[in-house]
Write a protein that holds these residues in place. Sequence first.
Motif, PDB file in Angstrom:
ATOM      1  N   ARG A  19       0.879  -1.184   0.000  1.00 17.19           N
ATOM      2  CA  ARG A  19       0.000   0.000   0.000  1.00 17.19           C
ATOM      3  C   ARG A  19       0.907   1.222   0.000  1.00 17.19           C
ATOM      4  O   ARG A  19       1.666   1.453   0.952  1.00 17.19           O
ATOM      5  CB  ARG A  19      -0.901  -0.010   1.238  1.00 17.19           C
ATOM      6  CG  ARG A  19      -1.859   1.197   1.419  1.00 17.19           C
ATOM      7  CD  ARG A  19      -2.577   1.627   0.178  1.00 17.19           C
ATOM      8  NE  ARG A  19      -3.791   2.391   0.441  1.00 17.19           N
ATOM      9  CZ  ARG A  19      -3.969   3.688   0.110  1.00 17.19           C
ATOM     10  NH1 ARG A  19      -3.010   4.373  -0.478  1.00 17.19           N
ATOM     11  NH2 ARG A  19      -5.139   4.277   0.355  1.00 17.19           N
ATOM     12  N   VAL A  20       0.880   1.970  -1.097  1.00 13.44           N
ATOM     13  CA  VAL A  20       1.651   3.209  -1.198  1.00 13.44           C
ATOM     14  C   VAL A  20       0.681   4.379  -1.187  1.00 13.44           C
ATOM     15  O   VAL A  20      -0.533   4.184  -1.320  1.00 13.44           O
ATOM     16  CB  VAL A  20       2.496   3.227  -2.503  1.00 13.44           C
ATOM     17  CG1 VAL A  20       3.668   2.283  -2.416  1.00 13.44           C
ATOM     18  CG2 VAL A  20       1.627   2.918  -3.716  1.00 13.44           C
ATOM     19  N   ASP A  21       1.191   5.582  -1.005  1.00 15.60           N
ATOM     20  CA  ASP A  21       0.351   6.762  -1.150  1.00 15.60           C
ATOM     21  C   ASP A  21       0.872   7.550  -2.344  1.00 15.60           C
ATOM     22  O   ASP A  21       1.775   8.365  -2.226  1.00 15.60           O
ATOM     23  CB  ASP A  21       0.386   7.613   0.122  1.00 15.60           C
ATOM     24  CG  ASP A  21      -0.566   8.806   0.004  1.00 15.60           C
ATOM     25  OD1 ASP A  21      -1.026   9.088  -1.123  1.00 15.60           O
ATOM     26  OD2 ASP A  21      -0.845   9.458   1.026  1.00 15.60           O
ATOM     27  N   SER A  40       8.510   6.345  -2.140  1.00 20.21           N
ATOM     28  CA  SER A  40       8.360   4.899  -1.904  1.00 20.21           C
ATOM     29  C   SER A  40       9.268   4.052  -2.796  1.00 20.21           C
ATOM     30  O   SER A  40       9.182   2.818  -2.778  1.00 20.21           O
ATOM     31  CB  SER A  40       6.898   4.475  -2.089  1.00 20.21           C
ATOM     32  OG  SER A  40       6.182   4.695  -0.884  1.00 20.21           O
ATOM     33  N   LEU A  41      10.140   4.698  -3.572  1.00 23.69           N
ATOM     34  CA  LEU A  41      10.997   3.921  -4.485  1.00 23.69           C
ATOM     35  C   LEU A  41      11.890   2.942  -3.723  1.00 23.69           C
ATOM     36  O   LEU A  41      12.122   1.823  -4.170  1.00 23.69           O
ATOM     37  CB  LEU A  41      11.886   4.864  -5.318  1.00 23.69           C
ATOM     38  CG  LEU A  41      11.173   5.694  -6.392  1.00 23.69           C
ATOM     39  CD1 LEU A  41      12.171   6.606  -7.098  1.00 23.69           C
ATOM     40  CD2 LEU A  41      10.483   4.781  -7.408  1.00 23.69           C
ATOM     41  N   ASP A 150       3.399   1.274   3.135  1.00 26.89           N
ATOM     42  CA  ASP A 150       4.363   2.363   2.967  1.00 26.89           C
ATOM     43  C   ASP A 150       3.634   3.681   2.710  1.00 26.89           C
ATOM     44  O   ASP A 150       4.202   4.626   2.182  1.00 26.89           O
ATOM     45  CB  ASP A 150       5.315   2.058   1.806  1.00 26.89           C
ATOM     46  CG  ASP A 150       6.696   2.687   2.033  1.00 26.89           C
ATOM     47  OD1 ASP A 150       7.082   2.872   3.202  1.00 26.89           O
ATOM     48  OD2 ASP A 150       7.381   2.997   1.040  1.00 26.89           O
ATOM     49  N   ALA A 151       2.346   3.715   3.100  1.00 29.93           N
ATOM     50  CA  ALA A 151       1.488   4.866   2.771  1.00 29.93           C
ATOM     51  C   ALA A 151       1.376   5.796   3.962  1.00 29.93           C
ATOM     52  O   ALA A 151       0.303   5.941   4.545  1.00 29.93           O
ATOM     53  CB  ALA A 151       0.121   4.366   2.333  1.00 29.93           C
ATOM     54  N   SER A 177       4.231  -5.896   7.171  1.00 26.95           N
ATOM     55  CA  SER A 177       5.364  -5.094   7.667  1.00 26.95           C
ATOM     56  C   SER A 177       5.256  -3.649   7.203  1.00 26.95           C
ATOM     57  O   SER A 177       4.393  -3.300   6.406  1.00 26.95           O
ATOM     58  CB  SER A 177       6.682  -5.709   7.175  1.00 26.95           C
ATOM     59  OG  SER A 177       6.701  -5.753   5.773  1.00 26.95           O
ATOM     60  N   ALA A 178       6.181  -2.827   7.734  1.00 26.63           N
ATOM     61  CA  ALA A 178       6.237  -1.413   7.353  1.00 26.63           C
ATOM     62  C   ALA A 178       7.320  -1.219   6.300  1.00 26.63           C
ATOM     63  O   ALA A 178       8.391  -1.822   6.378  1.00 26.63           O
ATOM     64  CB  ALA A 178       6.570  -0.569   8.577  1.00 26.63           C
ATOM     65  N   GLY A 179       7.029  -0.376   5.313  1.00 25.16           N
ATOM     66  CA  GLY A 179       8.038  -0.032   4.310  1.00 25.16           C
ATOM     67  C   GLY A 179       8.985   1.030   4.858  1.00 25.16           C
ATOM     68  O   GLY A 179       8.784   1.560   5.951  1.00 25.16           O
ATOM     69  N   TYR A 180      10.014   1.353   4.053  1.00 24.01           N
ATOM     70  CA  TYR A 180      11.030   2.321   4.491  1.00 24.01           C
ATOM     71  C   TYR A 180      10.431   3.683   4.816  1.00 24.01           C
ATOM     72  O   TYR A 180      10.800   4.321   5.790  1.00 24.01           O
ATOM     73  CB  TYR A 180      12.087   2.507   3.392  1.00 24.01           C
ATOM     74  CG  TYR A 180      13.071   1.380   3.328  1.00 24.01           C
ATOM     75  CD1 TYR A 180      14.225   1.397   4.107  1.00 24.01           C
ATOM     76  CD2 TYR A 180      12.852   0.304   2.483  1.00 24.01           C
ATOM     77  CE1 TYR A 180      15.137   0.358   4.046  1.00 24.01           C
ATOM     78  CE2 TYR A 180      13.754  -0.737   2.415  1.00 24.01           C
ATOM     79  CZ  TYR A 180      14.903  -0.710   3.196  1.00 24.01           C
ATOM     80  OH  TYR A 180      15.793  -1.741   3.138  1.00 24.01           O
TER      81      TYR A 180
END
Length: 406
Positions: A19-21, A40-41, A150-151, A177-180
């Motif tokens: 999930r990105v924003d 988010s790259l 990651d959003a 999990s959580a993205g960077y």
Amino acid sequence: MKKLHIEMVPVAFKRVLIRVDFNVPMEAGAITDDRRIRSSLRTIRSVLERGGSAILMTHLGRPEGNGFESEYSVQPVAKRLGELLGASAPHGVTCVGTSCVGEEARRAVAALPQGGVILLENLRFEKGEKKGDADFANALAALGDLYVNDAFGTSHRSDASMHAVPLTMRAQEKSTSAGYLLAAELEFLMARIAQAEKPFTAILGGAKVSDKLPTIQNLMEKVDTIIVGGAMAYTLLAAKGVSIGASRVESALVEKSREFLAVAAARGCTILLPVDHVCSTEFSADSPRQVFVGAIEDGWMGLDIGPATIALYGATIRASRTVVWNGPMGVFEMPPFDAGTRAVAQAAVDATKTGAVTIVGGGDTAAAVEDFGLAAGFSHVSTGGGASLEVLEGKHLVCLDAIDPE
Ligand code: AMP
């Protein structure tokens, strides 16, 4: 709060639902600011480099859940993402069909090669997204082997893709999990709020006081001073009985604003309001302009804070040790009414140089600061406006529980 980080999760040969924003500003079908995509790259590359494939989901704009509308299609976002990923995405970025849970999307996901990237169509084409609908969440969850959030910009909302989908996947024993980006934002904002040095100043601006009254209430408990600018200041000035001429006002909130000001005074939180205003007779840069000190005459509207206010706000900001800012001080898109926003940005940059922690968040404000060439002078430019304020207010973000491995 310790979340499982994507870095720790084996992703080889897995289809990773991220999930990105990517809710980027668009004009006439073109992206005007791709910062949210760039942010988010790192997460996407981390999945691809370690042998996974990425299925990305985002919302874009505010379609009402009535199915595909070309105006809100994520196709231009997929194209830009493909350019930014370059050689990291050897198969390019695909965007298929008209629905994120449609047959075409399902087939494309099933056929996704290792290292492949799919950007699903706008989540908000489906009513289930805003409703947090279980069937919709099941359909999305079925697309991936793992879930990553990651959003950060959406993390104050409990939409299906933020909450029900990770819960469903956890129930199926799939890792979440959580993205960077999410991890970095939370780490920065939470650490800063836990150790915020005083004087602590919040700067709030923008169009509507209705959006920010709850924020003012929560921040009142934490900060020494709240500086208010933008159109929202006029409702608060009206509550104090100051004449505001033809300035934008939310009349229904004047009474409530009066109560807020009284509560703030009782708590010892200073609320600074503009003492002078750059006004015009029309909402235009070409109409007559005049600075009013105190009361604004009938027929004139305040479109930016005036020079005395700039001096007052600047001095307060420069003397602060922690500064949190969300919302422009005036109609910054229309020079010369950008001067107040620019001056506040400069004051925050000066504060950073003296060792203050300065955080700016919110699409408009972050974009303005970047346009002024001042972004690098802040301690942190957050990708989420509402979300960063909620973290700083000490609010609980429900989507974080949904990815919590404990
Ligand atoms: P927001 O979306 O709440 O952050 O508000 C940002 C918008 O508020 C920008 O488009 C500004 O042009 C607008 N704005 C700021 N100050 C004023 C003002 N004094 N009168 C009218 N609009 C304003």
